[in-house]
Design an enzyme around this catalytic site. Structure first.
Site, mmCIF file in Angstrom:
data_model
loop_
_atom_site.group_PDB
_atom_site.id
_atom_site.type_symbol
_atom_site.label_atom_id
_atom_site.label_comp_id
_atom_site.label_asym_id
_atom_site.label_seq_id
_atom_site.Cartn_x
_atom_site.Cartn_y
_atom_site.Cartn_z
ATOM 1 N N ARG A 23 30.551 50.047 50.807
ATOM 2 C CA ARG A 23 31.106 49.484 49.567
ATOM 3 C C ARG A 23 31.737 50.616 48.773
ATOM 4 N NH1 ARG A 23 30.690 45.257 45.214
ATOM 5 N NH2 ARG A 23 31.818 46.318 43.586
ATOM 6 N N ARG A 70 37.184 45.318 47.785
ATOM 7 C CA ARG A 70 35.886 45.880 48.198
ATOM 8 C C ARG A 70 35.539 45.315 49.564
ATOM 9 N NH1 ARG A 70 33.933 42.800 44.023
ATOM 10 N NH2 ARG A 70 35.540 43.914 42.874
ATOM 11 N N ASP A 116 30.665 42.365 48.459
ATOM 12 C CA ASP A 116 30.100 42.155 47.131
ATOM 13 C C ASP A 116 28.950 41.171 47.300
ATOM 14 O OD1 ASP A 116 30.422 42.903 44.525
ATOM 15 O OD2 ASP A 116 32.038 41.531 44.087
ATOM 16 N N ASP A 130 26.193 39.205 45.018
ATOM 17 C CA ASP A 130 25.750 38.945 43.644
ATOM 18 C C ASP A 130 24.609 37.936 43.627
ATOM 19 O OD1 ASP A 130 27.721 40.528 42.278
ATOM 20 O OD2 ASP A 130 29.208 38.979 42.680
HETATM 21 C C1 LIG Z 1 38.156 40.934 41.750
HETATM 22 C C2 LIG Z 1 37.458 39.602 41.500
HETATM 23 C C3 LIG Z 1 37.288 39.336 40.007
HETATM 24 N N1 LIG Z 1 38.274 38.541 42.033
HETATM 25 C C4 LIG Z 1 37.866 37.760 43.082
HETATM 26 N N2 LIG Z 1 38.700 36.791 43.558
HETATM 27 C C5 LIG Z 1 38.302 36.012 44.567
HETATM 28 N N3 LIG Z 1 39.117 35.048 45.036
HETATM 29 N N4 LIG Z 1 37.064 36.173 45.147
HETATM 30 C C6 LIG Z 1 36.201 37.114 44.717
HETATM 31 O O1 LIG Z 1 35.071 37.240 45.257
HETATM 32 C C7 LIG Z 1 36.580 37.954 43.638
HETATM 33 N N5 LIG Z 1 35.753 38.923 43.147
HETATM 34 C C8 LIG Z 1 36.098 39.678 42.126
HETATM 35 O O2 LIG Z 1 35.264 40.581 41.639
#
Ligand SMILES: CC1(C)Nc2nc(N)[nH]c(=O)c2N=C1O
Length: 160
Positions: A83, A92, A95, A97
């Site tokens: 990452r 990235r 991610d 969460d």
């Molecule tokens: C960059 C940001 C805000 N935009 C994203 N946009 C999409 N489509 N999916 C994501 O997981 C995602 N994650 C983010 O952190």
């Protein structure tokens, strides 16, 4: 044990493979059981547009870990998959969460649950609703009602 919903996202280095790897690692975590995961969805980036499309999914786990311990484990998985966070809201490799943790409200410097953006991201709401159509926030708000007011990012099912 705790029922926890996790959001997965990637837009670098073969995103679908990144999600597969993260799910496999999650399933092998001690004190965690991967109950199920959603389909993979593709969508344009929300935020800076000069980055690749994202692949997103959600997973349901059952764990005896505390929110803080689970967060630490997720951060280790992200680091393990290289990452790199070049810029805020930028591309990235992976991610992870914590979106929901039972029906707990958690507000720590490093962790707030439900995830602050859960209500306005269809790439989070849609995979969650695929796992459980009756999911609600701790205050009772149904995720289905949130999805109806959510901006449409035209999610496409990812065909592997
Ligand atoms: C960059 C940001 C805000 N935009 C994203 N946009 C999409 N489509 N999916 C994501 O997981 C995602 N994650 C983010 O952190």
């Amino acid at each position: 044990t705790n029922t926890v919903y996790i959001g997965l996202g990637s837009n670098l280095n073969e995103p679908a493979k990144q999600l597969e790897t993260a799910l496999r690692t999650l399933a092998e975590l001690p004190n965690c059981e991967l109950i199920r995961h959603s389909s993979f969805y593709c969508s344009k980036p929300v935020g800076p547009q000069d980055q690749p499309d994202f692949v997103n999914a959600a997973a349901q786990i059952s764990t005896t870990l505390s929110p803080e311990s689970l967060l630490k484990q997720l951060q280790l998985i992200e680091q393990g998959q290289g990452r790199i966070k070049k810029r805020h809201w930028g591309e990235r490799t992976i991610d992870l969460d914590i979106l929901l943790f039972n029906s707990d409200l958690i507000d720590l410097p490093e962790l707030s649950i439900p995830h602050k953006e859960i209500g306005n991201r269809d790439f989070v709401l849609k995979p969650l609703l695929e796992l459980d159509a009756n999911l609600a926030l701790p205050d009772g708000t149904s995720l289905h009602s949130l999805l109806q007011q959510c901006p449409d990012n035209r999610l496409q099912l990812h065909s592997s």
